[in-house]
Design a protein around this motif. Structure first.
Motif, PDB file in Angstrom:
ATOM      1  N   ASP A  43       0.818  -1.216   0.000  1.00  5.51           N
ATOM      2  CA  ASP A  43       0.000   0.000   0.000  1.00  5.51           C
ATOM      3  C   ASP A  43       0.849   1.262   0.000  1.00  5.51           C
ATOM      4  OD1 ASP A  43      -2.299  -1.492  -0.011  1.00  5.51           O
ATOM      5  OD2 ASP A  43      -2.527  -1.468   2.161  1.00  5.51           O
ATOM      6  N   LYS A  44       1.902   1.283  -0.805  1.00  4.50           N
ATOM      7  CA  LYS A  44       2.773   2.451  -0.998  1.00  4.50           C
ATOM      8  C   LYS A  44       3.596   2.786   0.237  1.00  4.50           C
ATOM      9  CE  LYS A  44       0.006   4.724  -4.565  1.00  4.50           C
ATOM     10  NZ  LYS A  44      -0.654   5.959  -4.985  1.00  4.50           N
ATOM     11  N   ARG A 212       6.676   1.632  -8.405  1.00  2.00           N
ATOM     12  CA  ARG A 212       6.367   1.798  -9.821  1.00  2.00           C
ATOM     13  C   ARG A 212       5.308   0.797 -10.272  1.00  2.00           C
ATOM     14  NH1 ARG A 212       5.551   5.487 -12.779  1.00  2.00           N
ATOM     15  NH2 ARG A 212       7.348   6.460 -11.768  1.00  2.00           N
ATOM     16  N   ARG A 213       5.357  -0.432  -9.731  1.00  2.00           N
ATOM     17  CA  ARG A 213       4.331  -1.416 -10.079  1.00  2.00           C
ATOM     18  C   ARG A 213       2.984  -1.011  -9.497  1.00  2.00           C
ATOM     19  NH1 ARG A 213       5.151  -7.815  -9.245  1.00  2.00           N
ATOM     20  NH2 ARG A 213       4.911  -7.377  -7.015  1.00  2.00           N
ATOM     21  N   GLU A 217      -0.385  -0.405 -11.753  1.00  6.16           N
ATOM     22  CA  GLU A 217      -1.652  -1.090 -11.492  1.00  6.16           C
ATOM     23  C   GLU A 217      -2.778  -0.089 -11.256  1.00  6.16           C
ATOM     24  OE1 GLU A 217      -0.609  -3.454  -8.151  1.00  6.16           O
ATOM     25  OE2 GLU A 217       0.338  -5.044  -9.338  1.00  6.16           O
ATOM     26  N   LYS A 218      -2.451   0.994 -10.525  1.00  5.66           N
ATOM     27  CA  LYS A 218      -3.471   2.011 -10.226  1.00  5.66           C
ATOM     28  C   LYS A 218      -3.906   2.729 -11.493  1.00  5.66           C
ATOM     29  CE  LYS A 218      -5.503   4.376  -6.754  1.00  5.66           C
ATOM     30  NZ  LYS A 218      -6.284   3.780  -5.662  1.00  5.66           N
ATOM     31  N   ILE A 366      -7.822  10.128 -13.120  1.00  3.77           N
ATOM     32  CA  ILE A 366      -8.520  10.151 -11.836  1.00  3.77           C
ATOM     33  C   ILE A 366      -7.945   9.097 -10.898  1.00  3.77           C
ATOM     34  CG2 ILE A 366     -10.767   9.808 -10.728  1.00  3.77           C
ATOM     35  CD1 ILE A 366     -12.032  10.828 -13.343  1.00  3.77           C
ATOM     36  N   ASN A 367      -7.811   9.458  -9.645  1.00  3.26           N
ATOM     37  CA  ASN A 367      -7.310   8.557  -8.614  1.00  3.26           C
ATOM     38  C   ASN A 367      -8.456   7.665  -8.145  1.00  3.26           C
ATOM     39  OD1 ASN A 367      -5.720   7.378  -6.657  1.00  3.26           O
ATOM     40  ND2 ASN A 367      -5.785   9.112  -5.261  1.00  3.26           N
ATOM     41  N   HIS A 368      -8.581   6.479  -8.738  1.00  2.90           N
ATOM     42  CA  HIS A 368      -9.674   5.559  -8.432  1.00  2.90           C
ATOM     43  C   HIS A 368      -9.717   5.248  -6.933  1.00  2.90           C
ATOM     44  CE1 HIS A 368     -11.575   1.557  -8.123  1.00  2.90           C
ATOM     45  NE2 HIS A 368     -12.256   1.909  -9.194  1.00  2.90           N
ATOM     46  N   PRO A 369     -10.899   5.267  -6.287  1.00  3.63           N
ATOM     47  CA  PRO A 369     -12.261   5.355  -6.826  1.00  3.63           C
ATOM     48  C   PRO A 369     -12.864   6.758  -6.771  1.00  3.63           C
ATOM     49  CG  PRO A 369     -12.363   4.622  -4.578  1.00  3.63           C
ATOM     50  CD  PRO A 369     -10.909   4.851  -4.868  1.00  3.63           C
ATOM     51  N   GLU A 370     -12.029   7.799  -6.727  1.00  2.00           N
ATOM     52  CA  GLU A 370     -12.556   9.155  -6.726  1.00  2.00           C
ATOM     53  C   GLU A 370     -13.243   9.447  -8.051  1.00  2.00           C
ATOM     54  OE1 GLU A 370      -9.228  11.701  -5.788  1.00  2.00           O
ATOM     55  OE2 GLU A 370      -8.610  10.376  -4.155  1.00  2.00           O
TER      56      GLU A 370
END
Length: 433
Positions: A43-44, A212-213, A217-218, A366-370
């Motif tokens: 989670d980063k 980076r992965r 994915e995001k 867009i930064n999902h789920p925004e």
């Protein structure tokens, strides 16, 4: 002597596995207590695994980019202590076998010997040898025709990036020799000698791992599931820049220097109060839009490891100086890798800004789920028509994207136009309603 088994610890609540992103030790290394052995990511958030003992690394498991389940043995350290015994080793699931790093890799197969007729074949006489630039570089072989060459020549051609179909062999039955390959390479380098330009045929493979992965994915998730609509509008920032200059020129002790971002954040808070549907998440699987009362603004920030999005929580309860202070704190934490997991999650709307490199127009993802993201482009002095003449004004474009499944074009335009009005008349940002 005893052996200490190091297992992947629980790196976060509800996390079943983590990605191995860095080894700090190798087999045979001597480690000290509390020395960092490896780093994993989830989670980063990057977590370092320290050594609980002092000793020699005798075994390690996993390669960079591997997903390691919590509780899996990743290292064994031989210590000088006595007794203790080994802890039971947790094996990986059967469907994802792993080979320990300490096991030797199988030796490559020996190169087959050259055919006897090639070893005994005499070199062609000068009369029959092709002239440089003539037969040796004749017509390329037809598509699908396999060139004749011994394994050593094929390996060398592969390493140098040469297509053997472009080389005519001078050996028996047209077999390509090392001399033919040398002549071809010399011709290739000679072609660029006159201009000093030489083709670069190198290929570097870079494995996508870690942050980076996560980013890849995001972005793939957002692009595949969200139909974007992007709306671009120019904003006259002259008045706001004058106000910002005055405020920064009279800063009280302890107050941070103001950039454009805190003013934009406060403008977004006011615009969202009029259009709460912009400050939301869309759960497309459940078919539910979740509107949030709190405005939690993600600030996309570039770090040495890649893009991260620290989140300023409850911007609706902060003034411009408090917003600026929190942006500075979170940006520094993200860049030096000390940001906590809760500081990188929970955003309800995001700002994407590249500062002076922001370009004229962008299409932010867009930064999902925004359901919305506001892109800030570079500030520049441009001629602006005031009705009677052109005057130099400080102009900036806003490039904003919206989830067209739940945000109509009219609502997107209304939101951006409200931001424009607030930024062009910055006193409105400070007016309480």
């Amino acid at each position: 002597m005893s052996e200490k088994i190091i297992k992947l610890p629980d790196v976060g609540e509800g996390v079943a596995q983590a990605e191995l992103v860095e080894w700090h030790v190798d087999i045979g290394d001597i480690v000290r207590e509390d020395m960092v052995l490896a780093a994993v990511m989830t989670d980063k958030a990057t977590v370092e695994i320290p050594s609980p003992v002092e000793g020699e690394v005798t075994w390690r498991h996993g390669g960079i980019g591997d997903m390691i389940p919590v509780g899996t043995t990743i290292l064994k350290i031989r210590t000088s202590g006595e007794g203790g015994g080994e802890e039971p080793e947790i094996e990986l699931p059967a469907e994802r076998p792993r080979q320990p790093a300490s096991e030797p890799k199988p030796a490559p197969a020996a190169e087959p010997p050259k055919p006897p007729q090639e070893l005994a074949a005499p070199k062609p006489v000068a009369a029959s040898a092709p002239k440089a630039g003539a037969a040796a570089y004749g017509a390329p072989r037809a598509g699908g025709e396999r060139p004749l060459a011994p394994p050593a020549v094929r390996l060398r051609a592969k390493e140098t990036g040469v297509d053997l179909r472009q080389v005519t062999g001078t050996g028996p039955a047209g077999r390509i020799t090392h001399e033919d390959l040398d002549a071809f390479l010399n011709r290739e380098s000679g072609a660029g000698a006159a201009t000093g330009l030489v083709p670069d045929k190198s290929v570097q493979e870079i494995r996508i791992v870690g942050l980076r992965r996560r980013i890849a994915e995001k972005m793939a998730l957002a692009a595949s599931r969200i139909p974007h609509i992007t709306y671009v509008e120019e904003v006259d920032m002259t008045a706001l820049e004058e106000l910002r200059g005055r405020l920064n020129g009279n800063l009280k002790p302890g107050r941070p220097k103001l950039t454009i971002l805190p003013f934009l954040m406060r403008a977004m808070v006011k615009a969202i109060a009029e259009q709460p549907g912009i400050n939301a998440h869309f759960d497309d699987e459940a078919g539910v839009v979740r509107q949030f009362g709190g405005v939690h603004i993600g600030i996309a920030a570039q770090t040495p490891a890649g893009l991260v999005v620290p989140v300023v929580k409850h911007a609706e309860a902060r003034d411009v100086f408090d917003c600026a202070r929190e942006v500075v704190r979170l940006s520094e934490a993200a860049k030096n890798g000390t940001a906590q997991r809760e500081e990188l999650t929970g955003s309800t709307i995001t700002i994407s800004s590249l500062g002076a490199m922001g370009g004229i127009v962008s299409t932010p993802v867009i930064n999902h789920p925004e359901v919305a993201i506001v892109g800030v482009n570079k500030l520049a002095i441009r001629p602006h028509w005031d009705g009677t003449q052109f005057t130099p004004r400080k102009m900036m474009n806003l490039s904003s994207s919206f989830d067209h499944r739940v945000i109509d074009g009219w609502d997107a335009a209304t939101f951006v136009q409200r931001l424009k009005a607030l930024l062009e008349t910055p006193a409105l940002i400070f007016v309480s309603e």
